[in-house]
Design an enzyme around this catalytic site. Structure first.
Site, PDB file in Angstrom:
ATOM      1  N   CYS A 291      -5.331   5.740  31.801  1.00  0.00           N
ATOM      2  CA  CYS A 291      -6.478   5.934  32.526  1.00  0.00           C
ATOM      3  C   CYS A 291      -7.036   4.504  32.861  1.00  0.00           C
ATOM      4  O   CYS A 291      -7.641   4.045  32.368  1.00  0.00           O
ATOM      5  CB  CYS A 291      -7.367   6.748  31.934  1.00  0.00           C
TER       6      CYS A 291
ATOM      7  N   CYS B  25     -10.954   4.183  32.317  1.00  0.00           N
ATOM      8  CA  CYS B  25     -11.005   4.077  31.010  1.00  0.00           C
ATOM      9  C   CYS B  25     -10.943   2.744  30.469  1.00  0.00           C
ATOM     10  O   CYS B  25     -11.717   2.211  29.966  1.00  0.00           O
ATOM     11  CB  CYS B  25      -9.973   5.245  30.219  1.00  0.00           C
TER      12      CYS B  25
END
Length: 115
Positions: free
Chosen positions: A40, A43
């Site tokens: 991600c 993230c």
């Protein structure tokens, strides 16, 4: 410090798993949990902010990370559908939730409201 024995004094994010999650969110401290995954991009973008919050709130709150790919049971329990998702727990209950990459100041304000 072992991941299974998190403490509010930790100045680095605590690594949570399905096994130690419940114990951590019920430890009496405010706990910010970053639900994330290695693939991600957003993230990874907020990871430095999560590290900074762990240092800044050491002694006042636990800042933790839970990899949703490695710990699907906990992610499903809290209906995590988009990451990064940040949940703030007090006494084992979710008191605030933020989804998506947010700037450090926004995350600081979220945690400060509960720490």
């Amino acid at each position: 410090m072992t991941p299974s024995a998190p403490a509010a004094g930790s100045s680095t994010p605590v690594i949570l798993t399905d096994a130690n999650f419940e114990q951590t969110i019920r430890n009496g401290q405010t706990v910010l949990v970053d639900f994330w995954a290695a693939w991600c991009g957003p993230c990874r973008a907020i990871a430095p902010s999560i590290e900074a919050l762990a240092k800044e709130f050491a002694g006042r709150a636990v800042v933790a990370k839970l990899n949703v790919d490695e710990n699907p049971r906990t992610a499903q329990r809290f209906n995590i559908q988009g990451i990064p998702a940040l949940l703030v727990f007090k006494a084992g209950k979710v008191v605030e939730q933020v989804t998506g990459a947010q700037p450090l100041n926004a995350l600081r304000q979220v945690l400060a409201r509960h720490a």
